[in-house]
Motif scaffolding. Structure first.
Motif, PDB file in Angstrom:
ATOM      1  N   ASP A 150       0.831  -1.205   0.000  1.00 34.65           N
ATOM      2  CA  ASP A 150       0.000   0.000   0.000  1.00 34.65           C
ATOM      3  C   ASP A 150       0.870   1.262   0.000  1.00 34.65           C
ATOM      4  OD1 ASP A 150      -1.712   2.209   1.326  1.00 34.65           O
ATOM      5  OD2 ASP A 150      -3.151   0.626   0.880  1.00 34.65           O
ATOM      6  N   PRO A 151       0.555   2.225  -0.855  1.00 33.98           N
ATOM      7  CA  PRO A 151       1.363   3.458  -0.904  1.00 33.98           C
ATOM      8  C   PRO A 151       1.260   4.293   0.369  1.00 33.98           C
ATOM      9  CG  PRO A 151      -0.598   3.653  -2.292  1.00 33.98           C
ATOM     10  CD  PRO A 151      -0.504   2.224  -1.881  1.00 33.98           C
ATOM     11  N   ASN A 152       0.259   3.979   1.210  1.00 33.12           N
ATOM     12  CA  ASN A 152       0.082   4.735   2.454  1.00 33.12           C
ATOM     13  C   ASN A 152       0.523   3.957   3.687  1.00 33.12           C
ATOM     14  OD1 ASN A 152      -1.327   7.109   1.311  1.00 33.12           O
ATOM     15  ND2 ASN A 152      -2.877   5.604   0.768  1.00 33.12           N
ATOM     16  N   ARG A 153       1.385   2.976   3.490  1.00 35.75           N
ATOM     17  CA  ARG A 153       1.840   2.131   4.608  1.00 35.75           C
ATOM     18  C   ARG A 153       2.399   2.943   5.769  1.00 35.75           C
ATOM     19  NH1 ARG A 153       3.153  -3.234   4.735  1.00 35.75           N
ATOM     20  NH2 ARG A 153       5.027  -2.737   5.946  1.00 35.75           N
ATOM     21  N   ASP A 154       3.115   4.019   5.462  1.00 34.37           N
ATOM     22  CA  ASP A 154       3.769   4.783   6.528  1.00 34.37           C
ATOM     23  C   ASP A 154       2.770   5.478   7.448  1.00 34.37           C
ATOM     24  OD1 ASP A 154       2.959   6.462   4.476  1.00 34.37           O
ATOM     25  OD2 ASP A 154       4.624   7.867   4.760  1.00 34.37           O
ATOM     26  N   ARG A 155       1.490   5.544   7.043  1.00 38.62           N
ATOM     27  CA  ARG A 155       0.457   6.167   7.875  1.00 38.62           C
ATOM     28  C   ARG A 155      -0.335   5.149   8.683  1.00 38.62           C
ATOM     29  NH1 ARG A 155      -2.468  10.096   3.378  1.00 38.62           N
ATOM     30  NH2 ARG A 155      -0.575  11.037   2.509  1.00 38.62           N
ATOM     31  N   LEU A 156      -0.058   3.867   8.479  1.00 43.53           N
ATOM     32  CA  LEU A 156      -0.903   2.822   9.047  1.00 43.53           C
ATOM     33  C   LEU A 156      -0.370   2.228  10.343  1.00 43.53           C
ATOM     34  CD1 LEU A 156      -1.882   0.943   5.760  1.00 43.53           C
ATOM     35  CD2 LEU A 156      -3.132   2.751   6.961  1.00 43.53           C
ATOM     36  N   GLY A 157       0.806   2.630  10.772  1.00 46.64           N
ATOM     37  CA  GLY A 157       1.356   2.094  12.008  1.00 46.64           C
ATOM     38  C   GLY A 157       1.447   0.584  11.960  1.00 46.64           C
ATOM     39  N   ALA A 158       1.063  -0.064  13.079  1.00 47.00           N
ATOM     40  CA  ALA A 158       1.141  -1.522  13.151  1.00 47.00           C
ATOM     41  C   ALA A 158       0.266  -2.191  12.106  1.00 47.00           C
ATOM     42  CB  ALA A 158       0.729  -1.996  14.547  1.00 47.00           C
ATOM     43  N   PHE A 159      -0.802  -1.520  11.673  1.00 42.62           N
ATOM     44  CA  PHE A 159      -1.720  -2.121  10.713  1.00 42.62           C
ATOM     45  C   PHE A 159      -1.124  -2.249   9.314  1.00 42.62           C
ATOM     46  CE2 PHE A 159      -4.725  -1.103  14.040  1.00 42.62           C
ATOM     47  CZ  PHE A 159      -5.629  -2.147  13.971  1.00 42.62           C
ATOM     48  N   ALA A 160       0.012  -1.632   9.058  1.00 38.98           N
ATOM     49  CA  ALA A 160       0.673  -1.819   7.768  1.00 38.98           C
ATOM     50  C   ALA A 160       1.026  -3.288   7.555  1.00 38.98           C
ATOM     51  CB  ALA A 160       1.930  -0.957   7.695  1.00 38.98           C
ATOM     52  N   GLY A 161       1.280  -4.001   8.654  1.00 43.91           N
ATOM     53  CA  GLY A 161       1.619  -5.421   8.564  1.00 43.91           C
ATOM     54  C   GLY A 161       0.444  -6.346   8.824  1.00 43.91           C
ATOM     55  N   LEU A 162      -0.769  -5.839   8.727  1.00 44.97           N
ATOM     56  CA  LEU A 162      -1.951  -6.663   8.999  1.00 44.97           C
ATOM     57  C   LEU A 162      -1.973  -7.909   8.120  1.00 44.97           C
ATOM     58  CD1 LEU A 162      -4.725  -6.921  10.471  1.00 44.97           C
ATOM     59  CD2 LEU A 162      -5.711  -5.780   8.463  1.00 44.97           C
ATOM     60  N   GLN A 163      -2.181  -9.032   8.767  1.00 46.50           N
ATOM     61  CA  GLN A 163      -2.269 -10.315   8.063  1.00 46.50           C
ATOM     62  C   GLN A 163      -3.609 -10.955   8.395  1.00 46.50           C
ATOM     63  OE1 GLN A 163       0.245 -14.040   9.045  1.00 46.50           O
ATOM     64  NE2 GLN A 163       1.356 -13.039   7.380  1.00 46.50           N
ATOM     65  N   LEU A 164      -4.326 -11.370   7.368  1.00 51.12           N
ATOM     66  CA  LEU A 164      -5.601 -12.060   7.543  1.00 51.12           C
ATOM     67  C   LEU A 164      -5.442 -13.511   7.104  1.00 51.12           C
ATOM     68  CD1 LEU A 164      -8.026  -9.421   5.945  1.00 51.12           C
ATOM     69  CD2 LEU A 164      -7.206  -9.539   8.309  1.00 51.12           C
ATOM     70  N   GLN A 165      -6.015 -14.419   7.870  1.00 48.45           N
ATOM     71  CA  GLN A 165      -5.965 -15.836   7.511  1.00 48.45           C
ATOM     72  C   GLN A 165      -7.358 -16.438   7.647  1.00 48.45           C
ATOM     73  OE1 GLN A 165      -4.202 -19.303   9.892  1.00 48.45           O
ATOM     74  NE2 GLN A 165      -2.552 -18.815   8.456  1.00 48.45           N
ATOM     75  N   LEU A 166      -7.809 -17.096   6.585  1.00 53.88           N
ATOM     76  CA  LEU A 166      -9.123 -17.737   6.540  1.00 53.88           C
ATOM     77  C   LEU A 166      -8.937 -19.214   6.219  1.00 53.88           C
ATOM     78  CD1 LEU A 166     -10.868 -15.083   4.253  1.00 53.88           C
ATOM     79  CD2 LEU A 166     -10.851 -15.117   6.748  1.00 53.88           C
ATOM     80  N   SER A 167      -9.698 -20.062   6.901  1.00 53.39           N
ATOM     81  CA  SER A 167      -9.586 -21.497   6.673  1.00 53.39           C
ATOM     82  C   SER A 167     -10.975 -22.117   6.575  1.00 53.39           C
ATOM     83  CB  SER A 167      -8.799 -22.151   7.815  1.00 53.39           C
ATOM     84  OG  SER A 167      -8.687 -23.545   7.624  1.00 53.39           O
ATOM     85  N   PHE A 168     -11.160 -22.993   5.591  1.00 49.72           N
ATOM     86  CA  PHE A 168     -12.449 -23.664   5.415  1.00 49.72           C
ATOM     87  C   PHE A 168     -12.267 -24.902   4.554  1.00 49.72           C
ATOM     88  CE2 PHE A 168     -11.870 -20.580   2.064  1.00 49.72           C
ATOM     89  CZ  PHE A 168     -12.314 -21.206   0.915  1.00 49.72           C
ATOM     90  N   ALA A 169     -13.246 -25.788   4.613  1.00 47.91           N
ATOM     91  CA  ALA A 169     -13.252 -26.965   3.749  1.00 47.91           C
ATOM     92  C   ALA A 169     -13.885 -26.580   2.418  1.00 47.91           C
ATOM     93  CB  ALA A 169     -14.029 -28.104   4.397  1.00 47.91           C
ATOM     94  N   PRO A 170     -13.282 -26.919   1.275  1.00 48.55           N
ATOM     95  CA  PRO A 170     -13.800 -26.481  -0.014  1.00 48.55           C
ATOM     96  C   PRO A 170     -15.231 -26.911  -0.295  1.00 48.55           C
ATOM     97  CG  PRO A 170     -12.084 -28.151  -0.298  1.00 48.55           C
ATOM     98  CD  PRO A 170     -12.058 -27.732   1.127  1.00 48.55           C
ATOM     99  N   GLU A 171     -15.658 -28.037   0.289  1.00 44.21           N
ATOM    100  CA  GLU A 171     -17.030 -28.503   0.048  1.00 44.21           C
ATOM    101  C   GLU A 171     -18.044 -27.764   0.920  1.00 44.21           C
ATOM    102  OE1 GLU A 171     -15.255 -31.309   3.158  1.00 44.21           O
ATOM    103  OE2 GLU A 171     -14.611 -30.276   1.324  1.00 44.21           O
ATOM    104  N   GLU A 172     -17.573 -27.018   1.924  1.00 42.05           N
ATOM    105  CA  GLU A 172     -18.462 -26.244   2.798  1.00 42.05           C
ATOM    106  C   GLU A 172     -17.896 -24.847   3.026  1.00 42.05           C
ATOM    107  OE1 GLU A 172     -20.814 -28.715   5.971  1.00 42.05           O
ATOM    108  OE2 GLU A 172     -18.703 -29.261   6.136  1.00 42.05           O
ATOM    109  N   PRO A 173     -17.857 -24.015   2.004  1.00 40.98           N
ATOM    110  CA  PRO A 173     -17.232 -22.694   2.152  1.00 40.98           C
ATOM    111  C   PRO A 173     -17.955 -21.771   3.122  1.00 40.98           C
ATOM    112  CG  PRO A 173     -18.377 -22.879   0.045  1.00 40.98           C
ATOM    113  CD  PRO A 173     -18.347 -24.248   0.642  1.00 40.98           C
ATOM    114  N   GLY A 174     -19.244 -22.021   3.389  1.00 36.56           N
ATOM    115  CA  GLY A 174     -19.959 -21.197   4.353  1.00 36.56           C
ATOM    116  C   GLY A 174     -19.594 -21.522   5.788  1.00 36.56           C
ATOM    117  N   ARG A 175     -19.094 -22.730   6.003  1.00 34.89           N
ATOM    118  CA  ARG A 175     -18.716 -23.176   7.352  1.00 34.89           C
ATOM    119  C   ARG A 175     -17.235 -22.848   7.582  1.00 34.89           C
ATOM    120  NH1 ARG A 175     -21.010 -27.281  10.733  1.00 34.89           N
ATOM    121  NH2 ARG A 175     -19.480 -28.260  12.090  1.00 34.89           N
TER     122      ARG A 175
END
Length: 200
Positions: A150-175
């Motif tokens: 992101d070009p605005n990383r220097d304004r984001l503080g700790a959130f510049a390194g925000l990492q999101l992780q999602l896990s699910f079974a492919p046959e049940e993506p809603g679960r």
């Protein structure tokens, strides 16, 4: 809850340019065929700035029916008190995912002073760009870093390194099995984690 309705509209507005991951987890009507009375339950733990949710709570998604019309009810229990968060049409995208993402948007906006529309759009772009391939355990686990370039990383503080992780079974993506957000910034950072603990 107007905030959840807004993020729903923003997430789905990019449907025409959706990618493999967003096709699965942002699909409309993922619970449309679930029977009335079905429940998914998650533990929610969070740490850091913002006030979008209690530090520890339980979230439940219930499939309800009223006068022949099916809908989804999202509620939260903390400290022995249960409260309704929002109701959604059965044909909506996954309310649990929307709630998780909107908590992040709200907390990040409060902590950094950033525009919530900008933050939402960066997260949505990361979801659209992500691939979705099962691992050796048969699950799809995807890790996103929405602000890595992101070009605005220097304004984001700790959130510049925000990492999101999602896990699910492919046959049940809603679960969704787990949803995690972490700035990986030590004691001054931010984290939020939802783990599936039960459901039908």
């Amino acid at each position: 809850m107007k905030r959840l309705a807004l993020v729903l509209a923003l997430c789905l507005s990019g449907a025409a340019s959706a990618g493999p991951l967003s096709d699965l987890i942002m699909a409309e009507g993922v619970f449309a065929d679930a029977r009335a009375g079905a429940v998914l339950q998650y533990s929610l733990s969070r740490n850091g700035p913002g006030d979008a949710a209690p530090a520890q709570s339980v979230l439940r998604l219930l499939v309800m029916e009223d006068n022949g019309t099916k809908f989804l009810l999202l509620d939260q229990e903390s400290g022995g008190t249960r409260s309704e968060i929002a109701r959604f049409p059965a044909a909506s995208a996954n309310p649990l995912l929307l709630y998780f993402l909107e908590n992040i948007v709200r907390d990040m906006s409060q902590a950094t002073g950033g525009n919530p529309f900008y933050i939402r759009n960066r997260i949505r772009a990361a979801l659209i760009a992500a691939e979705a391939a099962p691992g050796s355990d048969g699950r799809i686990t995807v890790t996103l870093e929405p602000f890595a370039a992101d070009p605005n990383r220097d304004r984001l503080g700790a959130f510049a390194g925000l990492q999101l992780q999602l896990s699910f079974a492919p046959e049940e993506p809603g679960r969704l099995l787990s949803l995690k957000a972490d700035t990986r910034a030590g004691p001054g950072g931010y984290s939020e984690e939802m783990i599936l603990t039960g459901g039908e």
